[in-house]
Design a protein around this motif. Structure first.
Motif, PDB file in Angstrom:
ATOM      1  N   ALA A  22      17.124   1.182 -11.782  1.00  8.60           N
ATOM      2  CA  ALA A  22      15.711   1.553 -11.643  1.00  8.60           C
ATOM      3  C   ALA A  22      15.039   0.739 -10.556  1.00  8.60           C
ATOM      4  N   ARG A  23      15.359  -0.537 -10.465  1.00  4.72           N
ATOM      5  CA  ARG A  23      14.717  -1.401  -9.471  1.00  4.72           C
ATOM      6  C   ARG A  23      15.329  -1.254  -8.089  1.00  4.72           C
ATOM      7  N   VAL A  24      16.626  -1.004  -8.034  1.00  4.30           N
ATOM      8  CA  VAL A  24      17.263  -0.819  -6.720  1.00  4.30           C
ATOM      9  C   VAL A  24      16.662   0.383  -6.003  1.00  4.30           C
ATOM     10  N   PHE A  25      16.352   1.437  -6.750  1.00  5.18           N
ATOM     11  CA  PHE A  25      15.785   2.639  -6.140  1.00  5.18           C
ATOM     12  C   PHE A  25      14.256   2.618  -6.115  1.00  5.18           C
ATOM     13  N   ASN A  26      13.691   1.456  -6.389  1.00  2.20           N
ATOM     14  CA  ASN A  26      12.246   1.297  -6.274  1.00  2.20           C
ATOM     15  C   ASN A  26      11.931   0.531  -4.993  1.00  2.20           C
ATOM     16  N   THR A  27      10.695   0.608  -4.538  1.00  2.01           N
ATOM     17  CA  THR A  27      10.302  -0.163  -3.371  1.00  2.01           C
ATOM     18  C   THR A  27      10.424  -1.653  -3.677  1.00  2.01           C
ATOM     19  N   ALA A  28      10.866  -2.426  -2.700  1.00  2.00           N
ATOM     20  CA  ALA A  28      11.021  -3.869  -2.876  1.00  2.00           C
ATOM     21  C   ALA A  28       9.686  -4.553  -2.639  1.00  2.00           C
ATOM     22  N   ASP A  29       9.285  -5.375  -3.590  1.00  2.00           N
ATOM     23  CA  ASP A  29       7.999  -6.061  -3.511  1.00  2.00           C
ATOM     24  C   ASP A  29       8.228  -7.518  -3.129  1.00  2.00           C
ATOM     25  N   LEU A  30       7.220  -8.125  -2.549  1.00  3.49           N
ATOM     26  CA  LEU A  30       7.317  -9.505  -2.084  1.00  3.49           C
ATOM     27  C   LEU A  30       6.190 -10.343  -2.678  1.00  3.49           C
ATOM     28  N   GLY A  31       6.527 -11.549  -3.084  1.00  4.02           N
ATOM     29  CA  GLY A  31       5.516 -12.529  -3.442  1.00  4.02           C
ATOM     30  C   GLY A  31       5.332 -13.490  -2.285  1.00  4.02           C
ATOM     31  N   TYR A  32       4.953 -14.715  -2.615  1.00  9.03           N
ATOM     32  CA  TYR A  32       4.746 -15.724  -1.571  1.00  9.03           C
ATOM     33  C   TYR A  32       6.051 -16.398  -1.158  1.00  9.03           C
ATOM     34  N   GLU A  33       6.969 -16.602  -2.114  1.00  7.71           N
ATOM     35  CA  GLU A  33       8.131 -17.445  -1.871  1.00  7.71           C
ATOM     36  C   GLU A  33       9.144 -16.835  -0.905  1.00  7.71           C
ATOM     37  N   LEU A  34       9.578 -15.613  -1.189  1.00 10.05           N
ATOM     38  CA  LEU A  34      10.684 -15.030  -0.435  1.00 10.05           C
ATOM     39  C   LEU A  34      10.378 -14.855   1.054  1.00 10.05           C
ATOM     40  N   PRO A  35       9.188 -14.367   1.450  1.00  8.03           N
ATOM     41  CA  PRO A  35       8.925 -14.252   2.891  1.00  8.03           C
ATOM     42  C   PRO A  35       9.055 -15.586   3.617  1.00  8.03           C
ATOM     43  N   THR A  36       8.604 -16.654   2.977  1.00 10.20           N
ATOM     44  CA  THR A  36       8.701 -17.977   3.592  1.00 10.20           C
ATOM     45  C   THR A  36      10.160 -18.372   3.785  1.00 10.20           C
TER      46      THR A  36
END
Length: 575
Positions: A22-36
């Motif tokens: 379900a999550r693999v086929f959903n849009t990927a969301d970003l918080g603060y940590e991963l972009p950094t």
């Protein structure tokens, strides 16, 4: 029908597979940590070390930010992202592969750990088999940690560390040291993902010491094997720090005097009820907020919390029939239960030496989910050897907790396909993000945000523009944007701007105020509003996005001009 270990694991994994798909086929969301950390991966591949551009910038807003070492987060996720970027993986692939791996590995480990708690009850009748099956089926569907940060794999490692350390102490395999090495590896991975992984290093070493007892030769052999697995990951973190710029970004621990440490310990003491989140995480928000509240209630809640956690281990040890530290440390159930006392105390002490109240942040108790359900199951199962009134009351309370948990989870699962608000909250739990309006999709969630696309296109066409935003995660991992000119509104260091400069302000407005005012989220659900840009000349509204509540402002500073930024701000409690 008997519920074997393999069947129980199959239920856990099937449910986890549904969540992963379900999550693999959903849009990927970003918080603060991963972009950094992803930007740090990009800088690493560019030969600049594990570094990022300073989020706060310099005193001059127009001056490009300098590179600094990423010390606020360990280098593990950055190395992982760098490897996939080098292979040509997309940003969404990096996030989803990490999340799916953590989900499957995590629930497999929790299923294996759950068997130790469930096995005695499965022999007691159909009721206990149904409760075990319901917990295995419903828990992954609704309570898998989100994928927007590193918590998912950090949580997934927890049961495996316990299983490896306890298995290494088995009397049946006195010469087996590979499980100690594996425990060291897992602790090393957790330390590379989050600084809080240091807790698992201490706790695993504590268990090894307890299990070894007075046998010094055995202790030295086990600690050597544990260190052999751990030290390569410590060396990897040291290597990352050595190849990065000398200046650090957002130090985690800062020197503090004795008075400051005492003040932080006192402040953190009143936040200890947050640890109740580990037991009440599945309850409705009203109950969850009551049990985890701190200053809203009298000191009795703190006393009840401390008494409850301190009594947990002795009561549980008596219930399952174990006495003695050496014997208890060799039982995975008691080793796991010890986390409920040791983790809050670790976070409390850590709070004393940091600028952040870690003990009051619920996310740091995520590694304990769903451990309390397993412990209560073991306490609630009837045992003819424990028939005192206290034992009977514990069993009844435990059974009530389990029934409430299973009913709550079953209702939530039944509401998943329901339209409107009734099913929306449950679908958000399943997906781990509120961005579920474009399923199925392999894109990033922000690609559907017109405001983000408008600003990103503007920056690519005007690369000299300095961007100030409260959604830096929309732009920070994008290699097509000059990251040295992206400023995070929260913690903005600039006190002035000198010309010539082109300033773009893109903010999601959380508070009502003049056009030039900006707002952003602080810790603990507070909104802070600032009038930083009140004195900028010719500031104008470029575009407004009402559906996203985003406004985009522009200002051009003439050459030879220096404008002071108004750093006074007002704090507003979020409703």
């Amino acid at each position: 029908m008997q519920l074997s270990k393999n069947r129980l694991l199959c239920v856990w994994l099937c449910s986890a597979a549904v969540v992963s798909l379900a999550r693999v086929f959903n849009t990927a969301d970003l918080g603060y940590e991963l972009p950094t950390q992803i930007q740090a991966a990009q800088q690493f591949l560019a030969g600049k070390g594990v570094s990022i551009y300073s989020l706060a910038g310099d005193d001059d807003l127009a001056k490009p930010a300098s590179l600094c070492a990423l010390t606020h987060f360990p280098a593990g996720y950055s190395f992982y992202a760098a490897a996939l970027i080098a292979m040509g993986a997309s940003l969404a692939t990096i996030i989803k592969l990490y999340g799916a791996t953590g989900t499957i590995v995590g629930w497999l480990g929790w299923g294996a750990l759950a068997w130790s708690f469930f096995n005695p009850g499965l022999q007691r009748g159909a009721l206990w088999r149904w409760i075990a099956c319901a917990a295995a089926l419903f828990t992954p569907l609704l309570f898998t940690p989100p994928w927007q940060d590193t918590d998912i794999l950090f949580w997934a490692i927890t049961p495996w560390i316990l299983l490896c350390v306890v298995r290494a102490a088995s009397d049946d395999f006195p010469s087996l040291r590979w499980f100690d090495v594996a425990a060291g590896v897992l602790c090393g991975v957790s330390l590379l993902l989050r600084h809080a992984g240091l807790f698992f290093v201490f706790y695993a070493a504590f268990l090894i010491i307890c299990q070894s007892g007075s046998r010094l030769k055995l202790l030295l052999a086990r600690m050597a094997a544990f260190a052999a697995g751990l030290l390569p990951f410590v060396a990897l973190q040291v290597y990352a720090r050595c190849i990065s710029p000398a200046e650090s970004a957002l130090d985690v621990v800062r020197p503090a005097g004795l008075r400051t440490v005492a003040e932080r310990l006192w402040e953190g003491l009143w936040l200890l009820p947050t640890a109740n989140f580990a037991a009440t995480w599945w309850m409705p928000h009203q109950l969850l907020n009551f049990f985890t509240a701190t200053r809203q209630h009298v000191a009795g809640l703190l006393c009840l919390t401390l008494a409850g956690w301190i009594m947990l281990l002795p009561i549980f040890a008596k219930r399952i029939g174990y006495r003695g530290l050496i014997t208890a440390s060799r039982d995975v159930r008691l080793a796991a239960a010890g986390l409920f006392v040791s983790l809050p105390l670790f976070l409390w002490v850590w709070t004393a030496f940091a600028d952040y109240l870690y003990v009051g942040d619920e996310r740091y108790y995520i590694p304990l989910l769903p451990l309390f359900v397993l412990i209560v199951y073991a306490l609630a199962v009837p045992d003819p050897d424990h028939s005192s009134k206290m034992e009977k009351w514990i069993r009844r309370i435990g059974l009530g907790y389990l029934v409430a948990y299973v009913c709550s989870a079953a209702i939530s699962v039944a509401l998943l396909p329901m339209p409107g608000e009734a099913g929306l909250g449950r679908r958000v739990k399943l997906m781990g993000t509120p961005q579920i309006h474009h399923w199925p999709s392999m894109k990033m969630a922000y690609e559907f945000w017109p405001a983000r696309n408008y600003v990103a296109d503007f920056l690519k066409k005007n690369p000299e523009t300095v961007l100030v935003t409260n959604h830096e995660e929309w732009f920070y991992p994008d290699p097509g944007i000059d990251q040295s000119r992206v400023r995070r509104l929260k913690g903005l260091r600039a006190t002035y701007v000198s010309g010539p400069a082109h300033i773009l302000i893109a903010v999601q407005d959380y508070s009502v105020g003049p056009l030039q005012s900006v707002s952003w989220f602080e810790h603990y659900g507070q909104v802070r509003r600032g009038d930083y840009f009140h004195d900028l000349p010719e500031i104008r509204l470029l575009k407004k996005f009402p559906e996203e509540n985003v406004k985009v402002l522009e200002s051009r500073i003439p050459e030879g001009t220096r404008i002071a930024l108004n750093k006074e701000s007002a704090e507003v409690e979020m409703k």
